[in-house]
Scaffold this motif. Structure first.
Motif, PDB file in Angstrom:
ATOM      1  N   HIS A 267     -38.667 -12.348  18.045  1.00  0.00           N
ATOM      2  CA  HIS A 267     -39.166 -12.830  19.331  1.00  0.00           C
ATOM      3  C   HIS A 267     -38.259 -13.983  19.751  1.00  0.00           C
ATOM      4  CE1 HIS A 267     -41.707 -14.033  22.557  1.00  0.00           C
ATOM      5  NE2 HIS A 267     -42.817 -13.460  22.122  1.00  0.00           N
ATOM      6  N   ARG A 268     -37.335 -13.672  20.623  1.00  0.00           N
ATOM      7  CA  ARG A 268     -36.269 -14.613  20.979  1.00  0.00           C
ATOM      8  C   ARG A 268     -36.789 -15.952  21.481  1.00  0.00           C
ATOM      9  NH1 ARG A 268     -33.496 -12.292  25.845  1.00  0.00           N
ATOM     10  NH2 ARG A 268     -35.298 -13.293  26.832  1.00  0.00           N
ATOM     11  N   ASP A 269     -37.822 -15.924  22.327  1.00  0.00           N
ATOM     12  CA  ASP A 269     -38.248 -17.139  23.024  1.00  0.00           C
ATOM     13  C   ASP A 269     -39.498 -17.781  22.434  1.00  0.00           C
ATOM     14  OD1 ASP A 269     -36.143 -16.597  24.766  1.00  0.00           O
ATOM     15  OD2 ASP A 269     -37.420 -15.413  26.098  1.00  0.00           O
ATOM     16  N   GLU A 270     -39.948 -17.315  21.300  1.00  0.00           N
ATOM     17  CA  GLU A 270     -41.160 -17.857  20.676  1.00  0.00           C
ATOM     18  C   GLU A 270     -40.813 -19.164  19.976  1.00  0.00           C
ATOM     19  OE1 GLU A 270     -44.891 -18.387  19.278  1.00  0.00           O
ATOM     20  OE2 GLU A 270     -43.188 -18.413  17.920  1.00  0.00           O
ATOM     21  N   GLU A 271     -41.605 -20.204  20.203  1.00  0.00           N
ATOM     22  CA  GLU A 271     -41.224 -21.536  19.725  1.00  0.00           C
ATOM     23  C   GLU A 271     -42.264 -22.203  18.825  1.00  0.00           C
ATOM     24  OE1 GLU A 271     -38.366 -22.962  19.919  1.00  0.00           O
ATOM     25  OE2 GLU A 271     -37.393 -21.532  21.264  1.00  0.00           O
TER      26      GLU A 271
END
Length: 421
Positions: A267-271
């Motif tokens: 998940h590229r944008d999961e922070e």
């Protein structure tokens, strides 16, 4: 007294010793890179999802790098998604065209990872989804991407879930017969009934037949609990149990499965990524309650562990290098040992050694109730340096550990207590 689970059909002896494994969720969902359930969450049709299959090409895939990262983190086994809910298969199955060998990559992805992890000495586990949003005979349920599509739902009358169950059986048999010894089979999952849709469970999966076949080909295999027939292990997901997990009041063999962040797939944008401190504490917490930790990595669409995952694996590995003996072979401490505040005990019954994992470093002293007559020697585990002990003269059997003022330079300090025999 330490809880003793009842014996199960599989060989769990190595499992409860090794305690720490790597989960790997990898499939076409690494390409949209916005959750492994993206097809369901965004109601994507099979036709729309086809673009990921058409362009899937993990050209940087090197499973030997993955295996070394797992070993260096202190992991002793791994479980990889052979097929997730999207239906895409990592291996060259003879029962479907929806597989890695038919993508631009053109090669089996499963055998190389099995070989690489075995070469590093890790035991092999397969995750296999009971759901399949791609199969033409898989009917609509509450999790299906087309659950809000009346036209798709109307065609359920032409679908035969028994045909899908036979497909599930045949693919499971392939996995059990084509890759050597498989140590764990992690099925996932049975679907609850709702007001709109029927559920799917052991009757639909034909779980008894499925498990019988699995055990025929792999007699010692560990099977999880998600076919609606309890087998060897329980699998709490994304939470830490308050105590040793029990079923009907009896302790069971269990494994917490956890992610680095809020997703299993890449998940590229999961922070919301967990820190190394939190991950180490989760591992300790699991073992302190008699359980394992299966920690997940979601590789990228090009076949790599991303930097966030590698950084955390390295951090956990640094701690495990010096503290592994407070994890391997350890379990919940006997009930008569009272753990101090902000700490966790683990216990090795073979060596009669107690480990105090100090989550919040105190000032100068750690007090252990009713332990003065039980401990022969104490040391910091990270460097083997002695901890001076004082026994109370007040008759209350209090043991005081005299600690350094400054916390040792490790994620979670551990004090090793050699108990009197």
């Amino acid at each position: 007294m330490i809880p003793i689970p009842e014996k199960t059909p599989g060989n769990t002896e190595w499992f409860v010793h090794d305690r720490f494994g790597m989960f790997i969720h990898w499939g076409l969902y690494a390409m949209p890179a916005r959750h492994e359930w993206v097809k369901s969450y965004e109601r994507i049709s099979t036709e729309q999802y086809e673009k990921y299959f058409k362009f899937f090409n993990p050209d940087l895939y090197d499973p030997k790098v993955w295996a070394k990262a797992a070993k260096n983190a202190g992991m002793k086994y791994f479980v990889i998604t052979t097929k997730h809910h999207e239906g895409f298969c990592l291996w060259d199955s003879e029962y479907t065209s929806y597989k890695a060998t038919n993508t631009p990559y053109g090669k089996d992805l499963l055998k190389p990872v099995v070989d690489a992890f075995r070469e590093e000495g890790l035991k092999v586990g397969f995750y296999h989804s009971l759901l399949d949003w791609h199969h033409p005979h898989y009917t609509v349920d509450a999790n299906h991407p087309m659950r809000d599509n009346p036209e798709y739902i109307a065609r359920d009358k032409d679908r035969d879930l028994d045909i899908y169950a036979e497909y599930l059986y045949k693919q499971s048999e392939e996995l059990m017969t084509k890759f050597g010894q498989i140590d764990i089979l992690w099925y996932d999952f049975s679907v609850a009934k709702t007001t709109r849709f029927e559920g799917k469970g052991k009757d639909q999966w034909k779980s008894e037949k499925l498990i019988e076949m699995v055990r025929k080909h792999q007699p010692g295999i560990i099977v999880n609990d998600r076919t609606q027939i309890d087998q060897d292990i329980k699998t709490p997901e994304q939470y830490q149990p308050r105590e040793w997990l029990k079923v009907n009041g009896k302790p069971v063999i269990w494994e917490a499965c956890q992610t680095f962040s809020g997703a299993w797939g890449y998940h590229r944008d999961e922070e919301t990524w967990k820190s190394v401190d939190m991950l180490v504490q989760m591992l300790i917490d699991s073992v302190s309650k008699g359980g394992n930790l299966l920690l997940n990595v979601g590789p990228t669409a090009r076949g790599e562990f991303d930097d966030r995952a590698l950084e955390r694996l390295q951090g956990v590995g640094t701690w495990m290098k010096r503290h592994g003996r407070s994890i391997y072979g350890c379990t919940q401490a006997p009930s008569e040992f009272i753990c101090p505040k902000d700490s966790r005990y683990t216990y090795n019954p073979k060596t009669n050694t107690l480990y105090v994992h100090v989550f919040a470093w105190p000032f100068r002293h750690l007090f252990l109730d009713d332990m003065a007559d039980k401990v022969e020697y104490a040391q910091l585990l990270n460097d083997g340096s002695e901890i001076i002990m004082n026994k109370s003269s007040g008759g209350d059997n209090l043991l005081t550990l005299n600690l350094p003022v400054k916390k040792p330079g490790v994620t979670v300090p551990v004090i090793e207590l050699f108990l009197k025999k």
